[in-house]
Design a protein around this motif. Structure first.
Motif, PDB file in Angstrom:
ATOM      1  N   ALA A 351      20.323  34.375  49.693  1.00 53.05           N
ATOM      2  CA  ALA A 351      21.387  34.370  50.697  1.00 53.05           C
ATOM      3  C   ALA A 351      21.808  32.958  51.098  1.00 53.05           C
ATOM      4  N   VAL A 352      20.842  32.018  51.170  1.00 51.05           N
ATOM      5  CA  VAL A 352      21.173  30.654  51.618  1.00 51.05           C
ATOM      6  C   VAL A 352      21.425  29.711  50.448  1.00 51.05           C
ATOM      7  N   GLY A 353      21.175  30.182  49.235  1.00 55.64           N
ATOM      8  CA  GLY A 353      21.403  29.341  48.071  1.00 55.64           C
ATOM      9  C   GLY A 353      20.386  28.226  47.916  1.00 55.64           C
ATOM     10  N   ASP A 354      19.203  28.423  48.451  1.00 57.66           N
ATOM     11  CA  ASP A 354      18.148  27.409  48.382  1.00 57.66           C
ATOM     12  C   ASP A 354      16.811  28.137  48.422  1.00 57.66           C
ATOM     13  N   GLU A 355      15.845  27.694  47.630  1.00 51.46           N
ATOM     14  CA  GLU A 355      14.563  28.391  47.592  1.00 51.46           C
ATOM     15  C   GLU A 355      13.787  28.190  48.895  1.00 51.46           C
ATOM     16  N   ILE A 356      13.427  29.300  49.517  1.00 46.42           N
ATOM     17  CA  ILE A 356      12.611  29.282  50.730  1.00 46.42           C
ATOM     18  C   ILE A 356      11.266  29.899  50.379  1.00 46.42           C
ATOM     19  N   THR A 357      10.195  29.173  50.678  1.00 45.66           N
ATOM     20  CA  THR A 357       8.843  29.637  50.378  1.00 45.66           C
ATOM     21  C   THR A 357       7.995  29.521  51.632  1.00 45.66           C
ATOM     22  N   PRO A 358       6.758  30.055  51.596  1.00 41.81           N
ATOM     23  CA  PRO A 358       5.870  29.882  52.741  1.00 41.81           C
ATOM     24  C   PRO A 358       5.555  28.413  53.043  1.00 41.81           C
ATOM     25  N   GLU A 359       5.803  27.512  52.092  1.00 37.32           N
ATOM     26  CA  GLU A 359       5.517  26.096  52.297  1.00 37.32           C
ATOM     27  C   GLU A 359       6.740  25.291  52.747  1.00 37.32           C
ATOM     28  N   THR A 360       7.893  25.930  52.824  1.00 41.38           N
ATOM     29  CA  THR A 360       9.096  25.212  53.251  1.00 41.38           C
ATOM     30  C   THR A 360       8.874  24.585  54.627  1.00 41.38           C
ATOM     31  N   PRO A 361       9.113  23.278  54.798  1.00 41.07           N
ATOM     32  CA  PRO A 361       8.855  22.625  56.079  1.00 41.07           C
ATOM     33  C   PRO A 361       9.668  23.235  57.217  1.00 41.07           C
ATOM     34  N   VAL A 362       9.085  23.237  58.407  1.00 40.27           N
ATOM     35  CA  VAL A 362       9.779  23.765  59.577  1.00 40.27           C
ATOM     36  C   VAL A 362      11.074  22.993  59.808  1.00 40.27           C
ATOM     37  N   SER A 363      11.065  21.691  59.522  1.00 38.56           N
ATOM     38  CA  SER A 363      12.272  20.886  59.722  1.00 38.56           C
ATOM     39  C   SER A 363      13.433  21.410  58.885  1.00 38.56           C
ATOM     40  N   ARG A 364      13.128  21.850  57.640  1.00 33.04           N
ATOM     41  CA  ARG A 364      14.170  22.407  56.787  1.00 33.04           C
ATOM     42  C   ARG A 364      14.658  23.746  57.347  1.00 33.04           C
ATOM     43  N   LEU A 365      13.741  24.567  57.833  1.00 31.84           N
ATOM     44  CA  LEU A 365      14.111  25.860  58.419  1.00 31.84           C
ATOM     45  C   LEU A 365      14.943  25.654  59.681  1.00 31.84           C
ATOM     46  N   GLU A 366      14.570  24.659  60.488  1.00 34.00           N
ATOM     47  CA  GLU A 366      15.336  24.363  61.702  1.00 34.00           C
ATOM     48  C   GLU A 366      16.766  23.953  61.358  1.00 34.00           C
ATOM     49  N   LYS A 367      16.907  23.164  60.293  1.00 37.86           N
ATOM     50  CA  LYS A 367      18.242  22.736  59.861  1.00 37.86           C
ATOM     51  C   LYS A 367      19.074  23.932  59.419  1.00 37.86           C
ATOM     52  N   LEU A 368      18.490  24.837  58.657  1.00 36.52           N
ATOM     53  CA  LEU A 368      19.203  26.042  58.228  1.00 36.52           C
ATOM     54  C   LEU A 368      19.590  26.893  59.436  1.00 36.52           C
ATOM     55  N   ALA A 369      18.683  26.998  60.413  1.00 34.00           N
ATOM     56  CA  ALA A 369      18.976  27.777  61.617  1.00 34.00           C
ATOM     57  C   ALA A 369      20.110  27.134  62.403  1.00 34.00           C
ATOM     58  N   ASP A 370      20.077  25.819  62.513  1.00 34.36           N
ATOM     59  CA  ASP A 370      21.132  25.111  63.236  1.00 34.36           C
ATOM     60  C   ASP A 370      22.486  25.299  62.548  1.00 34.36           C
ATOM     61  N   ASP A 371      22.488  25.234  61.225  1.00 33.39           N
ATOM     62  CA  ASP A 371      23.726  25.448  60.467  1.00 33.39           C
ATOM     63  C   ASP A 371      24.286  26.848  60.686  1.00 33.39           C
ATOM     64  N   ALA A 372      23.385  27.813  60.887  1.00 29.95           N
ATOM     65  CA  ALA A 372      23.799  29.207  61.072  1.00 29.95           C
ATOM     66  C   ALA A 372      24.074  29.547  62.536  1.00 29.95           C
ATOM     67  N   GLY A 373      23.850  28.583  63.430  1.00 31.23           N
ATOM     68  CA  GLY A 373      24.079  28.842  64.854  1.00 31.23           C
ATOM     69  C   GLY A 373      22.992  29.672  65.495  1.00 31.23           C
ATOM     70  N   ILE A 374      21.789  29.642  64.912  1.00 32.69           N
ATOM     71  CA  ILE A 374      20.654  30.407  65.448  1.00 32.69           C
ATOM     72  C   ILE A 374      19.921  29.538  66.463  1.00 32.69           C
ATOM     73  N   GLU A 375      19.775  30.054  67.676  1.00 29.67           N
ATOM     74  CA  GLU A 375      19.027  29.343  68.707  1.00 29.67           C
ATOM     75  C   GLU A 375      17.615  29.899  68.769  1.00 29.67           C
ATOM     76  N   LEU A 376      16.625  29.049  68.526  1.00 29.24           N
ATOM     77  CA  LEU A 376      15.241  29.496  68.493  1.00 29.24           C
ATOM     78  C   LEU A 376      14.336  28.341  68.885  1.00 29.24           C
ATOM     79  N   ASP A 377      13.351  28.658  69.682  1.00 32.42           N
ATOM     80  CA  ASP A 377      12.330  27.674  70.044  1.00 32.42           C
ATOM     81  C   ASP A 377      10.981  28.363  69.930  1.00 32.42           C
ATOM     82  N   HIS A 378      10.327  28.197  68.781  1.00 26.80           N
ATOM     83  CA  HIS A 378       9.085  28.933  68.537  1.00 26.80           C
ATOM     84  C   HIS A 378       8.175  28.079  67.658  1.00 26.80           C
ATOM     85  N   PRO A 379       6.861  28.078  67.956  1.00 28.09           N
ATOM     86  CA  PRO A 379       5.947  27.223  67.187  1.00 28.09           C
ATOM     87  C   PRO A 379       5.610  27.741  65.796  1.00 28.09           C
ATOM     88  N   LEU A 380       5.845  29.031  65.520  1.00 27.89           N
ATOM     89  CA  LEU A 380       5.426  29.610  64.248  1.00 27.89           C
ATOM     90  C   LEU A 380       6.508  29.445  63.182  1.00 27.89           C
TER      91      LEU A 380
END
Length: 514
Positions: A351-380
């Motif tokens: 869906a995002v056109g980029d490989e997401i794995t259990p090892e994908t850094p949180v920083s990369r996930l945060e960037k994808l969430a920000d691009d999608a307009g997802i507001e989230l503040d969670h340690p996991l």
């Protein structure tokens, strides 16, 4: 069958389906009608008649009479005398004749025809004086067909079964949704869909039990009051026991007690129960809801997925007679065939056109969430993955689909995946675009389970109201050995939503409303 000699005089009237097109009465009008009805109640008492008798002599049910004589030709009589009871939902009064439509609990109706010749003046005038729409009455007489073919009872005696002090709502106007959920008894009285939903729910639960029985499962009951809330990540309702002088929780899930039963040697078990979660309410969530949970020893998340598909498809057959169900809006939905099984990480990557794995850094996930307009503040990290998946993939799921292999840190009661690190053997079943059920290969290693509980306790100490606590009693049970097990949980209310297309408040008979 012989011709009914009074048919020409009675002229059918077909209960003279009087259509009152006036709006619903105001509270002042209701109060006025109530006063009139209270006066009629007093009249009954004064005449020595009980307005709420302990019983009336009913020998037949209205739907049974309709089934037996429904094809009776017009203007005929049977010579068969019956005694039925029902609610007066239509009425017409003339000089020597009265007509009433009596409605049974399933919504079926029959016409009562009351004549001076059959009843006598005193009894007929008594009917005219005290009977109102909404009253429950018993009538006895011969089963006939009117001139226009309306199945009827030619009444020779009648009794009040219960005097209604408030008027019925307008039978020819839609009840508001607020009225339907707050006053479900009125909804059941006037709306076929409400009655059908209750029957669909009963048929669904019966089907679930039959399917489990065919597979050798036992039905259990576990505590609703618990000293430790667990089995799911949810905010609990808190109460207190005076007898034990201790804090208690309404259960958010029966999982940990059912697993204790598996430890005890009950290999195939299920429970249909009430759960309580102190969370928001919307079209798919209710603070109090019905849940099915099942556990099968020596199975896994694949085996329990097969069983879940069978359970749902059998329920569809019980309700609709087909795997293709028709929703309330007329849409057809196909629950048949083999359901798709997709991976969470794989489908998100596509869906995002980029490989997401259990090892994908949180920083990369945060960037994808920000691009999608997802507001989230969670340690996991796993929470970010799930939120991204719900945003990008979930809206496109239309057909029934098992979404598999979730992040390990969001699933503390699930076994690690047998091949992939950072992933657990868990699926969520999506039907109609919402989550209907979830299934696991259960975590049975007590050492790892303790580690997961401790991690949850850290979250709880940090202020997470949904995190679980360390359950020492449950861990002690696991330390005695629990076999490899597949487990699943499914919302009964949501299953009804999938089968009927209704919202959750429509599928719950008496939903909690503010």
């Amino acid at each position: 069958m012989t011709r009914h000699p009074q048919a020409a005089v009675l002229q059918d009237e077909e209960t003279q389906r009087v259509t009152d097109q006036t709006p619903e009465p105001t509270e002042a009008e209701v109060s006025e009608q109530k006063a009139v009805r209270l006066d009629k109640r007093a009249q009954l008492l004064a005449s020595g008649t009980e307005p709420y008798p302990v019983g009336v002599p009913v020998t037949d049910a209205i739907p049974d009479v309709r089934a037996r004589f429904g094809e009776l030709e017009a203007d005929a009589r049977t010579g068969v005398r019956v005694s039925v009871a029902g609610r007066v939902v239509h009425s017409r009064i003339t000089g020597k004749l009265c007509f009433a439509a009596l409605q049974a609990g399933d919504g079926s109706r029959i016409q009562a025809m009351l004549s001076l010749a059959e009843l006598g003046e005193e009894s007929l005038e008594g009917w005219k004086a005290v009977i109102d729409l909404g009253d429950l009455v018993q009538v006895a007489g011969e089963v006939i067909s009117s001139r226009r073919g309306e199945l009827s009872i030619l009444v020779d005696e009648w009794r009040m079964a219960a005097k209604a002090l408030r008027p019925l709502p307008n039978l020819h106007a839609e009840l508001s949704e607020e009225t339907r959920v707050r006053s479900r008894y009125l909804d059941l009285l006037v709306r076929d869909r409400a009655r059908q939903t209750v029957r669909a729910r009963a048929a669904t639960v019966s089907s679930l039990r039959r399917t489990f029985d065919e597979h050798g499962f036992l039905e259990l009951e576990t505590p609703m009051l618990q000293v430790q809330h667990g089995g799911a990540s949810a905010r609990p309702f808190v109460t207190r026991s005076n007898a034990f002088d201790t804090e208690l929780f309404l259960r958010i899930a029966p999982e940990l007690y059912l697993k204790r039963a598996v430890v005890g040697g009950l290999d195939r078990i299920f429970e249909i129960n009430r759960n309580f979660r102190n969370e928001g309410a919307d079209s798919t969530h209710s603070p109090e809801f019905a849940m099915l949970e099942a556990y099968e020893a020596y199975s896994d998340y694949d085996g329990i997925a097969d069983l879940t598909q069978e359970l749902v498809q059998n329920a569809a057959l019980a309700v609709a007679g087909s795997h293709v169900v028709t929703w309330a809006d007329g849409t057809e939905y196909d629950l048949g065939g083999e359901w798709a099984r997709i991976g969470m990480y794989e489908s998100l990557s596509d869906a995002v056109g980029d490989e997401i794995t259990p090892e994908t850094p949180v920083s990369r996930l945060e960037k994808l969430a920000d691009d999608a307009g997802i507001e989230l503040d969670h340690p996991l990290r796993g929470k970010w993955v799930e939120e991204l998946w719900e945003h990008h993939v979930k809206p496109g799921l239309t057909a029934p689909t098992f979404v598999r292999d979730f992040p390990v840190d969001t699933s503390p009661l699930v076994r690690d995946h047998r091949f992939r690190a950072g992933v657990v053997e868990k699926w969520d079943l999506y039907v109609r675009g919402f989550e209907l059920a979830t299934g696991y290969s259960e975590l049975v290693d007590p050492v790892i389970q303790r580690e997961r509980f401790v991690a949850q306790a850290v979250l709880a100490a940090g202020g997470d109201p949904e995190a679980m606590r360390v359950d020492e009693d449950f861990l002690q049970a696991l330390e005695h050995g629990m076999p490899p097990t597949g487990g699943m949980g499914m919302g009964i209310d949501r299953l009804l939503m999938a089968l009927t297309g209704l919202g959750i408040r429509e599928t719950i008979l008496f939903p909690l409303v503010k």
